[in-house]
Design a protein around this motif. Structure first.
Motif, PDB file in Angstrom:
ATOM      1  N   THR A  38      17.430  -7.501  12.699  1.00 10.80           N
ATOM      2  CA  THR A  38      16.181  -7.796  11.993  1.00 10.80           C
ATOM      3  C   THR A  38      15.784  -6.599  11.125  1.00 10.80           C
ATOM      4  OG1 THR A  38      15.525  -9.019  13.960  1.00 10.80           O
ATOM      5  CG2 THR A  38      13.827  -8.653  12.300  1.00 10.80           C
ATOM      6  N   GLU A  39      15.348  -6.888   9.893  1.00 14.08           N
ATOM      7  CA  GLU A  39      15.037  -5.807   8.955  1.00 14.08           C
ATOM      8  C   GLU A  39      13.526  -5.584   8.846  1.00 14.08           C
ATOM      9  OE1 GLU A  39      17.114  -6.503   5.219  1.00 14.08           O
ATOM     10  OE2 GLU A  39      18.748  -7.434   6.340  1.00 14.08           O
ATOM     11  N   GLY A  40      13.106  -4.335   8.952  1.00 14.30           N
ATOM     12  CA  GLY A  40      11.714  -3.979   8.653  1.00 14.30           C
ATOM     13  C   GLY A  40      10.856  -3.650   9.857  1.00 14.30           C
ATOM     14  N   ILE A  41      11.217  -4.166  11.048  1.00  9.46           N
ATOM     15  CA  ILE A  41      10.374  -3.872  12.218  1.00  9.46           C
ATOM     16  C   ILE A  41      11.200  -3.246  13.336  1.00  9.46           C
ATOM     17  CG2 ILE A  41       8.688  -5.659  11.653  1.00  9.46           C
ATOM     18  CD1 ILE A  41       9.824  -7.297  14.003  1.00  9.46           C
ATOM     19  N   TRP A  44      12.824 -12.380   7.067  1.00 10.31           N
ATOM     20  CA  TRP A  44      13.253 -12.429   8.470  1.00 10.31           C
ATOM     21  C   TRP A  44      12.185 -11.941   9.447  1.00 10.31           C
ATOM     22  CZ3 TRP A  44      18.872 -10.346   9.547  1.00 10.31           C
ATOM     23  CH2 TRP A  44      19.264 -10.688  10.824  1.00 10.31           C
ATOM     24  N   SER A  45      11.512 -10.829   9.106  1.00 14.75           N
ATOM     25  CA  SER A  45      10.515 -10.307  10.046  1.00 14.75           C
ATOM     26  C   SER A  45       9.302 -11.236  10.147  1.00 14.75           C
ATOM     27  CB  SER A  45      10.074  -8.894   9.654  1.00 14.75           C
ATOM     28  OG  SER A  45       9.285  -8.909   8.492  1.00 14.75           O
ATOM     29  N   CYS A  46       9.172 -12.170   9.198  1.00 13.21           N
ATOM     30  CA  CYS A  46       8.093 -13.166   9.287  1.00 13.21           C
ATOM     31  C   CYS A  46       8.362 -14.097  10.460  1.00 13.21           C
ATOM     32  CB  CYS A  46       7.997 -13.975   7.994  1.00 13.21           C
ATOM     33  SG  CYS A  46       7.742 -12.937   6.551  1.00 13.21           S
ATOM     34  N   VAL A  98       4.250  -6.946   1.476  1.00 11.81           N
ATOM     35  CA  VAL A  98       3.045  -6.266   1.946  1.00 11.81           C
ATOM     36  C   VAL A  98       3.054  -4.782   1.557  1.00 11.81           C
ATOM     37  CG1 VAL A  98       4.073  -5.657   4.203  1.00 11.81           C
ATOM     38  CG2 VAL A  98       1.596  -5.991   4.044  1.00 11.81           C
ATOM     39  N   LYS A  99       4.274  -4.252   1.328  1.00 13.89           N
ATOM     40  CA  LYS A  99       4.411  -2.817   1.115  1.00 13.89           C
ATOM     41  C   LYS A  99       3.854  -2.343  -0.219  1.00 13.89           C
ATOM     42  CE  LYS A  99       6.498  -1.560   4.883  1.00 13.89           C
ATOM     43  NZ  LYS A  99       6.212  -0.330   5.587  1.00 13.89           N
ATOM     44  N   ASP A 100       3.640  -3.267  -1.163  1.00 12.13           N
ATOM     45  CA  ASP A 100       3.039  -2.877  -2.447  1.00 12.13           C
ATOM     46  C   ASP A 100       1.716  -2.149  -2.231  1.00 12.13           C
ATOM     47  OD1 ASP A 100       5.093  -4.255  -3.627  1.00 12.13           O
ATOM     48  OD2 ASP A 100       3.832  -5.750  -4.627  1.00 12.13           O
ATOM     49  N   THR A 133      13.611   3.973   2.617  1.00 12.82           N
ATOM     50  CA  THR A 133      12.941   2.665   2.616  1.00 12.82           C
ATOM     51  C   THR A 133      13.905   1.576   3.042  1.00 12.82           C
ATOM     52  OG1 THR A 133      12.036   0.955   1.145  1.00 12.82           O
ATOM     53  CG2 THR A 133      13.298   2.703   0.083  1.00 12.82           C
ATOM     54  N   SER A 134      13.386   0.567   3.737  1.00 15.98           N
ATOM     55  CA  SER A 134      14.225  -0.593   4.046  1.00 15.98           C
ATOM     56  C   SER A 134      14.206  -1.551   2.859  1.00 15.98           C
ATOM     57  CB  SER A 134      13.748  -1.273   5.331  1.00 15.98           C
ATOM     58  OG  SER A 134      12.458  -1.789   5.181  1.00 15.98           O
ATOM     59  N   GLY A 135      13.596  -1.141   1.755  1.00 13.90           N
ATOM     60  CA  GLY A 135      13.674  -1.936   0.532  1.00 13.90           C
ATOM     61  C   GLY A 135      12.320  -2.284  -0.040  1.00 13.90           C
ATOM     62  N   LEU A 172       2.716 -12.252   7.237  1.00 15.27           N
ATOM     63  CA  LEU A 172       4.089 -12.546   6.803  1.00 15.27           C
ATOM     64  C   LEU A 172       4.441 -11.541   5.708  1.00 15.27           C
ATOM     65  CD1 LEU A 172       4.024 -16.470   6.613  1.00 15.27           C
ATOM     66  CD2 LEU A 172       4.365 -14.975   8.588  1.00 15.27           C
ATOM     67  N   PRO A 173       5.277 -10.524   6.029  1.00 17.65           N
ATOM     68  CA  PRO A 173       5.411  -9.375   5.122  1.00 17.65           C
ATOM     69  C   PRO A 173       6.153  -9.609   3.806  1.00 17.65           C
ATOM     70  CG  PRO A 173       5.950  -8.735   7.365  1.00 17.65           C
ATOM     71  CD  PRO A 173       5.872 -10.235   7.350  1.00 17.65           C
ATOM     72  N   ASP A 174       7.210 -10.446   3.785  1.00 14.31           N
ATOM     73  CA  ASP A 174       7.951 -10.487   2.506  1.00 14.31           C
ATOM     74  C   ASP A 174       8.588 -11.839   2.227  1.00 14.31           C
ATOM     75  OD1 ASP A 174      10.130 -10.333   4.195  1.00 14.31           O
ATOM     76  OD2 ASP A 174      11.087  -8.644   3.177  1.00 14.31           O
ATOM     77  N   ALA A 204       1.007  -8.716  13.876  1.00 15.75           N
ATOM     78  CA  ALA A 204       1.864  -8.225  12.797  1.00 15.75           C
ATOM     79  C   ALA A 204       3.054  -7.486  13.397  1.00 15.75           C
ATOM     80  CB  ALA A 204       1.080  -7.287  11.872  1.00 15.75           C
ATOM     81  N   GLY A 205       4.164  -7.529  12.675  1.00 11.42           N
ATOM     82  CA  GLY A 205       5.335  -6.751  13.060  1.00 11.42           C
ATOM     83  C   GLY A 205       5.040  -5.274  12.878  1.00 11.42           C
ATOM     84  N   VAL A 206       5.720  -4.444  13.676  1.00 11.11           N
ATOM     85  CA  VAL A 206       5.462  -3.008  13.611  1.00 11.11           C
ATOM     86  C   VAL A 206       6.733  -2.264  13.194  1.00 11.11           C
ATOM     87  CG1 VAL A 206       4.531  -1.003  14.812  1.00 11.11           C
ATOM     88  CG2 VAL A 206       3.823  -3.302  15.502  1.00 11.11           C
ATOM     89  N   GLY A 207       6.652  -1.627  12.021  1.00 14.48           N
ATOM     90  CA  GLY A 207       7.725  -0.758  11.547  1.00 14.48           C
ATOM     91  C   GLY A 207       7.159   0.648  11.467  1.00 14.48           C
ATOM     92  N   THR A 208       6.579   0.987  10.313  1.00 23.78           N
ATOM     93  CA  THR A 208       5.858   2.261  10.228  1.00 23.78           C
ATOM     94  C   THR A 208       4.540   2.194  11.005  1.00 23.78           C
ATOM     95  OG1 THR A 208       4.558   1.644   8.284  1.00 23.78           O
ATOM     96  CG2 THR A 208       6.729   2.617   7.886  1.00 23.78           C
ATOM     97  N   GLY A 209       4.032   0.975  11.221  1.00 21.08           N
ATOM     98  CA  GLY A 209       2.749   0.786  11.901  1.00 21.08           C
ATOM     99  C   GLY A 209       1.562   0.725  10.955  1.00 21.08           C
ATOM    100  N   GLY A 210       1.787   0.992   9.683  1.00 19.79           N
ATOM    101  CA  GLY A 210       0.687   1.033   8.723  1.00 19.79           C
ATOM    102  C   GLY A 210      -0.062  -0.289   8.608  1.00 19.79           C
ATOM    103  N   THR A 211       0.678  -1.379   8.519  1.00 12.57           N
ATOM    104  CA  THR A 211       0.032  -2.688   8.340  1.00 12.57           C
ATOM    105  C   THR A 211      -0.853  -3.008   9.532  1.00 12.57           C
ATOM    106  OG1 THR A 211       1.989  -3.452   7.132  1.00 12.57           O
ATOM    107  CG2 THR A 211       0.434  -5.135   7.879  1.00 12.57           C
TER     108      THR A 211
HETATM  109  C1  LIG Z   1      10.199  -6.897   5.954  1.00  9.86           C
HETATM  110  C2  LIG Z   1       9.243  -5.991   6.661  1.00  9.86           C
HETATM  111  N1  LIG Z   1       8.529  -6.481   7.672  1.00  9.86           N
HETATM  112  C3  LIG Z   1       7.671  -5.720   8.375  1.00  9.86           C
HETATM  113  C4  LIG Z   1       7.490  -4.389   8.080  1.00  9.86           C
HETATM  114  C5  LIG Z   1       6.567  -3.570   8.951  1.00  9.86           C
HETATM  115  O1  LIG Z   1       5.406  -3.125   8.338  1.00  9.86           O
HETATM  116  P1  LIG Z   1       4.821  -1.696   8.674  1.00  9.86           P
HETATM  117  O2  LIG Z   1       5.809  -0.683   8.178  1.00  9.86           O
HETATM  118  O3  LIG Z   1       3.542  -1.614   7.939  1.00  9.86           O
HETATM  119  O4  LIG Z   1       4.647  -1.580  10.155  1.00  9.86           O
HETATM  120  C6  LIG Z   1       8.221  -3.848   7.035  1.00  9.86           C
HETATM  121  C7  LIG Z   1       8.147  -2.430   6.731  1.00  9.86           C
HETATM  122  O5  LIG Z   1       9.128  -1.814   6.311  1.00  9.86           O
HETATM  123  C8  LIG Z   1       9.113  -4.661   6.297  1.00  9.86           C
HETATM  124  O6  LIG Z   1       9.852  -4.177   5.281  1.00  9.86           O
END
Ligand SMILES: Cc1ncc(COP(=O)(O)O)c(C=O)c1O
Length: 325
Positions: free
Chosen positions: A230-233, A275-277, A42-44, A70-72, A302-304, A177-184
């Protein structure tokens, strides 16, 4: 008909109905499968937007360097944009992220600096601090800072939101949606709530993260912060891209529940996702079980892609070591 470069392939990902893991749930559950983006996440979307907005603002000039923590996945998106447009990339990453994610970034030409996970965000060794310092030292460099950069949410307001409204023909009633940066979640939610003010957004959080308690009490509680896998959120900071007014509620999901649900998505739905999916689906379905009605339509992001987790949740030995199998 062809695309001029790979970043033109970003967006317009499919929306796929979940059929098995949703057993016993009323309403329709749809997954926005973001691994169809060229960087497999999703980060693209936001990476391209952050680069293009920096160019428009005159901050990024030919031959420049993009530096980001970045988490990748954001790194992958930035690397693709950098290749298409002729920039260099340096990424800082915490050492809890999959080794695969580092290798993938190096494969697309980026320099990767691995930093310790278990230090405070303002510690000079943290991946946030190292990125900031490099940005100060390297001439003609930018530090997009996905956490606070408004281009992040804007990318989803401009693309993910309208795509979901069209793909569901305006029938979407719930967005999770999962929340990391919150952008999505926030960029998409802003667009969708403008179309349908009754739309409910569910943010998925992890144990060890500050979001849920902050939403419910307004307190930033440092006791909520502890290591998780868990990676990304989940976060130990409050990124500016998290607009708590746009997220109606948070649900926390454990590392184990997320891992097991991710494996079910692969086996039962044919969705070989990250995993965050599993966090997103597990938490969203908990909500759906109690609240969704027959006519409701919930979309879960489902982010990745699963390849990034082959050494972890898709590895039976690793799962047994965690005591999860
Ligand atoms: C695997 C994964 N899931 C979910 C997210 C969360 O998305 P967002 O950063 O837009 O909140 C990220 C962001 O780094 C991610 O890498």
């Amino acid at each position: 008909m062809y695309l001029n470069n790979i970043v033109e392939a970003i967006g317009n990902t499919p929306l796929v109905k979940l059929n098995k893991v949703t057993d016993g749930i009323k309403g329709t559950i749809l997954a926005k499968v973001e691994y169809f983006n060229p960087g497999n996440s999703v980060k693209d979307r936001m990476a391209l937007k952050m680069v293009e907005d920096a160019e428009k603002a005159g901050l990024l000039k030919p031959g420049g360097t993009i530096i980001e923590g970045t988490s990748g996945n954001t790194g992958m998106g930035l690397a693709l944009a950098a290749i298409a447009k002729g920039y260099k990339c340096i990424f800082t990453m915490s050492d809890k992220q999959s080794k695969e994610k580092q290798d993938i970034l190096r494969a697309v030409g980026a320099e990767v600096i691995v930093c310790p996970t278990n230090v405070a965000p303002d510690d000079p060794r943290s991946y946030y601090s190292v990125a900031r310092k490099l940005n100060q030292e390297i001439p003609n460099s930018i530090y997009p800072n996905q956490y606070d950069n408004p281009s992040n949410s804007a990318a989803h307001y401009e693309t993910t939101g309208p795509e979901l409204w069209e793909q569901t023909e305006g029938k979407i009633t719930h967005y999770a949606a999962g929340v990391g940066t919150g952008g999505t979640i926030c960029g998409t939610a802003q667009y969708l709530k403008e179309q349908n003010p009754n739309l409910i957004t569910v943010g998925l959080d992890t144990y060890g993260s500050v979001f849920k308690k902050y939403k419910e009490t307004g307190i930033f509680d440092e006791n909520e912060i502890y290591p998780y896998k868990t990676e990304g959120i989940g976060e130990d900071i409050l990124p500016k891209n998290v607009n708590f007014d746009l997220i109606d509620l948070f649900i926390k999901v454990s590392d184990k529940d997320a891992a097991l649900m991710t494996r079910r998505l692969a086996k039962e739905e044919g969705l070989f996702v990250g995993w965050s999916c599993g966090s997103a689906v597990y938490g969203a379905l908990e909500y759906a079980k109690e609240h969704l009605k027959e006519d409701d339509t919930m979309v879960i992001v489902l982010p990745d892609h699963g390849t990034r987790y082959l050494g972890k949740i898709y590895n039976d030995d690793w799962m047994r070591e965690q005591g999860w199998l």
